[in-house]
Design an enzyme around this catalytic site. Structure first.
Site, PDB file in Angstrom:
ATOM      1  N   PHE A 255      -1.898 -22.148 -13.410  1.00  0.00           N
ATOM      2  CA  PHE A 255      -1.654 -22.559 -14.793  1.00  0.00           C
ATOM      3  C   PHE A 255      -1.946 -24.048 -15.045  1.00  0.00           C
ATOM      4  CE2 PHE A 255       0.205 -22.127 -18.954  1.00  0.00           C
ATOM      5  CZ  PHE A 255       0.869 -23.325 -19.194  1.00  0.00           C
TER       6      PHE A 255
ATOM      7  N   ASP B  80       6.256 -30.659 -17.692  1.00  0.00           N
ATOM      8  CA  ASP B  80       6.249 -29.780 -18.871  1.00  0.00           C
ATOM      9  C   ASP B  80       7.421 -28.790 -18.775  1.00  0.00           C
ATOM     10  OD1 ASP B  80       3.835 -27.149 -17.998  1.00  0.00           O
ATOM     11  OD2 ASP B  80       5.157 -28.345 -16.705  1.00  0.00           O
TER      12      ASP B  80
ATOM     13  N   ASP C  90       7.658 -26.638  -8.851  1.00  0.00           N
ATOM     14  CA  ASP C  90       7.627 -28.095  -9.063  1.00  0.00           C
ATOM     15  C   ASP C  90       8.585 -28.831  -8.129  1.00  0.00           C
ATOM     16  OD1 ASP C  90       7.271 -27.545 -12.624  1.00  0.00           O
ATOM     17  OD2 ASP C  90       5.775 -27.645 -11.032  1.00  0.00           O
TER      18      ASP C  90
ATOM     19  N   THR D  64       3.897 -32.439 -12.578  1.00  0.00           N
ATOM     20  CA  THR D  64       4.232 -31.027 -12.328  1.00  0.00           C
ATOM     21  C   THR D  64       3.779 -30.146 -13.495  1.00  0.00           C
ATOM     22  OG1 THR D  64       6.435 -31.266 -13.320  1.00  0.00           O
ATOM     23  CG2 THR D  64       6.252 -31.668 -10.932  1.00  0.00           C
TER      24      THR D  64
HETATM   25  O1  RIB Z   1       1.697 -22.473 -11.996  1.00  0.00           O
HETATM   26  C1  RIB Z   1       2.998 -23.003 -11.915  1.00  0.00           C
HETATM   27  C2  RIB Z   1       3.070 -24.314 -12.623  1.00  0.00           C
HETATM   28  O2  RIB Z   1       2.740 -24.136 -14.005  1.00  0.00           O
HETATM   29  C3  RIB Z   1       4.479 -24.929 -12.630  1.00  0.00           C
HETATM   30  O3  RIB Z   1       4.376 -26.319 -12.715  1.00  0.00           O
HETATM   31  C4  RIB Z   1       5.064 -24.380 -13.884  1.00  0.00           C
HETATM   32  O4  RIB Z   1       6.133 -25.201 -14.378  1.00  0.00           O
HETATM   33  C5  RIB Z   1       3.882 -24.445 -14.807  1.00  0.00           C
HETATM   34  O5  RIB Z   1       3.783 -25.778 -15.317  1.00  0.00           O
HETATM   35 CA    CA Z   2       5.530 -27.461 -14.556  1.00  0.00          CA
END
Ligand code: RIB
Ligand code: CA
Length: 303
Positions: free
Chosen positions: A159, A10, A233, A121
């Site tokens: 996240f 993403d 990532d 990722t």
């Molecule tokens: O919490 C960090 C992750 O969430 C990473 O992959 C960042 O790119 C977001 O996707």
């Molecule tokens: Ca990510």
């Protein structure tokens, strides 16, 4: 030995740097990219993946757009971290290439031949859908997401896990060999201004990474008072490149999906206090200096 990989991402600053690390490393062969909504909406994360491949002159690598929303929950994005474009900072030209048409699950199933490692990722929506239709589609997943004792969206959740906890639960209950590269170790390896300066005068990819880092560093200074940014990532890709960088522990990882305060929590049995199945490998430590040197060295080698 070269390991073929597929990145499901993403982009997102650290996704973009992870893609460039893969392209710069002979230990892995990037076979394809699938995109998912997460850091930004699907149209933006997909556009950003195309931009990064054009930056690296690797438009031979196919990109397929995947899920535009989590399995069951409304999408939550992270414009506060990655900006409105999802890749704020460098002025990367609009992509001239297009995505490959087709269903993301069908194409992932096709790409994931024996020996290919899937490196998600972002939120695990595409991966959950893949495994729902093709339970044995891949032998190994190395995911950046989750945490043992940290949270960056809530006090309890990271996240990628928080955006689609149902998808994460499905992946960790699938029986597939899953490695979790979580916040506890990514926060130990901070890419700082000295690393950015080493890349600013390198090729166009190095310059772009320095400018991505400038933007990403500013967020992490404000939010965490860090003097650097975790390139989360890229650590997942680095783990495939050199498995001696990250120390992992085979243990139970369960995903909370029905909690007032802990939805999206990766509940990691770090001290093996339960008899729950040891269904995953949790990253518990990292050689931060060697990881960062690998990252700067490889990105600096790109044109
Ligand atoms: O919490 C960090 C992750 O969430 C990473 O992959 C960042 O790119 C977001 O996707
Ligand atoms: Ca990510």
């Amino acid at each position: 030995m070269t390991t073929p990989i597929v990145i499901d991402c993403d982009p997102g600053h650290d996704d973009a740097i992870a893609i460039l690390l893969a392209l710069a490393s002979p230990e892995v062969e990037l076979r394809g990219i699938t995109t998912v909504a997460g850091n930004q909406t699907l149209d933006k994360t997909t556009r950003n993946a195309l931009k990064v491949l054009e930056l690296a002159d690797r438009t031979d690598i196919p990109v397929v757009a995947g899920a535009d929303a989590p399995l069951r929950r409304p999408l939550r994005t992270a414009a506060n971290v990655h900006g409105e474009s999802g890749l704020d900072g460098p002025d990367l030209p609009e992509p001239t290439t297009k995505t490959v048409d087709g269903d993301v699950v069908d194409l992932l199933a096709d790409w994931l031949e024996p020996g290919v490692v899937l490196v998600p990722t972002g939120p695990l929506t595409n991966v959950a859908r893949l495994l729902e239709r093709h339970p044995q589609a891949t032998e190994r997943i190395v995911w950046m997401g989750g945490a043992i004792a940290e949270g960056n969206v809530t006090p309890a959740a990271e996240f990628n896990a928080y955006v689609d906890p149902e998808a994460a639960r499905a992946v960790f209950e699938s029986g597939i060999d899953v490695t979790m590269i979580g916040l506890d170790i990514t926060h130990k390896a901070l890419f700082d201004s000295s690393h950015a300066e080493r890349l600013r005068g390198a090729g166009k990819a190095g310059k772009a990474v320095a400018e991505l880092a400038d933007f990403f560093l500013e967020f992490h200074r404000r939010r965490y008072r860090f003097d650097g940014a975790p390139i989360h990532d890229a650590m997942a890709v680095a783990h495939v490149i050199d498995p001696t960088l990250v120390t992992t522990l085979e243990c139970n990882i369960s995903i909370e999906t029905e909690s007032q305060f802990c939805d999206g929590r990766t509940v990691v049995d770090r001290w093996l206090v339960t008899d729950l199945p040891r269904n995953a490998h949790a990253g518990i430590d990292v050689d931060a200096d060697r990881f960062l040197e690998l990252l700067v060295d490889r990105i600096g080698s790109l044109a």
